[in-house]
Design an enzyme around this catalytic site. Structure first.
Site, short mmCIF file in Angstrom:
data_model
loop_
_atom_site.label_atom_id
_atom_site.label_comp_id
_atom_site.label_asym_id
_atom_site.label_seq_id
_atom_site.Cartn_x
_atom_site.Cartn_y
_atom_site.Cartn_z
N ILE A 56 0.85 -1.19 0.00
CA ILE A 56 0.00 0.00 0.00
C ILE A 56 0.89 1.25 0.00
O ILE A 56 0.59 2.23 -0.68
CB ILE A 56 -0.95 0.01 1.23
CG1 ILE A 56 -1.67 -1.33 1.37
CG2 ILE A 56 -1.94 1.16 1.14
CD1 ILE A 56 -2.50 -1.76 0.19
N CYS A 115 7.97 -1.23 8.08
CA CYS A 115 7.17 -1.38 6.87
C CYS A 115 8.07 -1.89 5.74
O CYS A 115 9.07 -1.25 5.40
CB CYS A 115 6.53 -0.06 6.45
SG CYS A 115 5.59 -0.21 4.91
#
Lengths: 287, 237
Positions: A56, A115
């Site tokens: 994302i 991340c």
């Protein structure tokens, strides 16, 4: 056995699905960064062999818009709020933590230190925790990657740097190729792999860290059922967060709680008791 | 969750995407071959069919994530979905046998705006999926269908009276010259071509989707330089 059930950051939008957020013990926001981000180009998700891949790319409105217009709306939902923050340098983490520090609505700050879909900060995880600690007095949970050579040692270091808890674990970087073209199925190539296959990896991290530090641990990684929650509690977590299962089933928090309730009838009544089963007496005597 | 029926929320706020959606375990009535496609018919139970162009998330046995499918037909007591078995999820759905049960969540997203005066339906390939239900809602307007082969074109029987072309001819060649309200669904190049010829057309887009209710941010499409979630803002844009 009362186990707090949260969502994993980025796995629920409480403003578009408030009725799902209301079934959680706390809502964890999608990671917010100092500046707005449009995120990564699509395709962003793919399923492969029991794993979900996502890339994302931290799409978010930035800390200022988040603080002034998103957080107040989240507060109206009446669910305790954890704000996930991220960035690309220690000053990014510091900026976000400073902005949130005097906002009562943010009860806990979770530091997204892992991340797999964006560039990493040049500083170490420990330095990012130190920078965050210097900017806020709020409880800080460090979300760590399972792709860490010695996660127990890292847990000790982030505890020393001022973290108040651990979120274990983030996704693992993975790649899926289109079988016809052999091109990556995600636009940027790799993505974060999640789902039930991540669970044993996450359990190993929780187990190791629970033996290494006294910090509370949120177990994250492939929780699909009440039985999985019990595994995480036995390994040493004090709460769990749901990720991929929320995509497949928005009613999963209630279902998983029902399954936990039924586990009580099997004789599991306390977290300490089941931890003793997984870790042996030495661990239980410490808790 | 108590039992198999659960209503998601009160629907009291327009921001609640799940407000009118339900998640239920539905029983398979039948799986019928339609050319190379499959029409999956499910018992409707308490589910609403929604507006044409809205979609449902269908549990695909053995798969981690459900698959988004727009409703094809809504005969009494049933919900029917047209699938093209091309990947593990759609193949698992196409292999379902009568009496098997799958979880279904929906209806989700924004369907077609039915307040149109001169509707013309345009579809390419599996983009036929929402058209039979849409045609019924609009009283059987003209329809133009394009397929990549004669075998695929067998699916045109789901929309009797439609004008059909097979590649190398393209469905965009059939677009009417006079003003009309085009409602289209199909592969991205087809939709782009339709938009070029008819800028005000209503277009039903497709994207890989994990959740269908705005949670994952996986299904974004770029609109005017911003990434918007197709499941929330679309799939009809």
């Amino acid at each position: 056995m009362n186990v707090p059930v949260l969502n994993a950051s980025g796995c629920l939008d409480a403003l578009t699905a408030p009725e799902v957020a209301a079934t959680l013990d706390a809502f964890v926001t999608k990671t917010v960064t100092p500046l707005p981000r449009e995120g990564n180009p699509p395709p962003r998700i793919a399923e492969v062999d029991g794993w979900m891949l996502n890339s994302i790319g931290l799409q978010n409105p930035g800390i200022e818009v988040f603080s002034t217009s998103v957080l107040p709306r989240l507060q109206d939902l009446g669910v305790p709020l954890w704000v996930s923050v991220g960035g690309f340098s220690s000053s990014d983490y510091k900026t976000c933590c400073e902005r949130l520090d005097d906002l009562d609505a943010a009860q806990v700050i979770e530091l997204n230190l892992s991340c797999p879909n964006v560039d990493e900060a040049p500083e170490t995880v420990v330095e990012l925790v130190q920078a965050s600690r210097s900017a806020t007095s709020k409880p800080l949970y460090a979300k760590l990657s399972p792709a860490t050579p010695d996660i127990a040692e890292l847990a000790r270091s982030v505890a020393d740097a001022g973290a108040n808890g651990l979120s274990l674990v983030n996704t693992l970087r993975g790649l899926a190729l289109d079988q016809a073209t052999l091109r990556p199925r995600l636009a940027l190539g790799t993505g974060g792999a999640s789902g039930p296959a991540l669970r044993p990896i996450a359990l190993a991290c929780v187990y190791a860290c629970a033996n290494a530090v006294e910090l509370p641990i949120v177990g994250i990684g492939g929780v699909m059922s009440g039985a999985d929650v019990i595994d995480f509690i036995a390994a040493g977590a004090s709460a769990v967060a749901l990720g991929t299962v929320l995509f497949a089933d928005p009613l999963s928090p209630a279902r998983i709680r029902d399954e936990l309730e039924r586990a009580r009838s099997r004789g599991y009544s306390s977290a300490v008791e089941i931890r003793r089963l997984a870790h042996g007496l030495a661990f239980a005597s410490r808790t | 969750m108590k039992g198999q029926h659960a209503v998601l929320g009160s629907g009291s706020s327009q921001t609640q995407v799940l407000g009118t959606a339900r998640r239920e375990r539905l029983t398979v009535v039948d799986n019928e071959a339609v050319g190379p496609y499959v029409l999956l018919r499910l018992e409707r139970s308490g589910m609403e069919p929604g507006v044409p162009g809205q979609f449902f998330m269908l549990e695909a046995p053995g798969q981690l994530l459900p698959r988004p499918m727009s409703l094809c037909l809504a005969p009494p007591g049933e919900l029917a979905f047209l699938l093209e078995p091309i990947g593990p999820g759609t193949r698992a759905l196409a292999a379902l046998a009568p009496q098997e049960r799958i979880y279904v969540l929906g209806p989700l997203g924004n369907g077609f705006d039915l307040a149109v005066e001169r509707p013309v339906l345009v579809a390419g390939g599996i983009g036929l999926a929402p058209m039979p239900y849409l045609s019924e809602a609009l009283g059987g307007p003209p329809a133009l269908l394009g397929f990549r082969s004669e075998r695929h074109a067998e699916a045109a029987r789901l929309l009797p009276g439609a004008e059909v072309v097979v590649e190398p001819r393209l469905v965009t060649e059939l677009l009417p010259g006079e003003p009309s309200d085009i409602l289209a669904c199909g592969p991205e190049p087809m939709l782009e071509a339709v938009r070029e010829l008819a800028p005000s057309a209503q277009l039903a887009w497709e994207a890989p989707m994990a959740c269908g209710y705005g949670a994952c941010y996986g299904c974004v499409v770029e609109v005017e330089g911003r990434y918007i979630r197709l499941c929330i803002e679309g799939p009809v844009l």
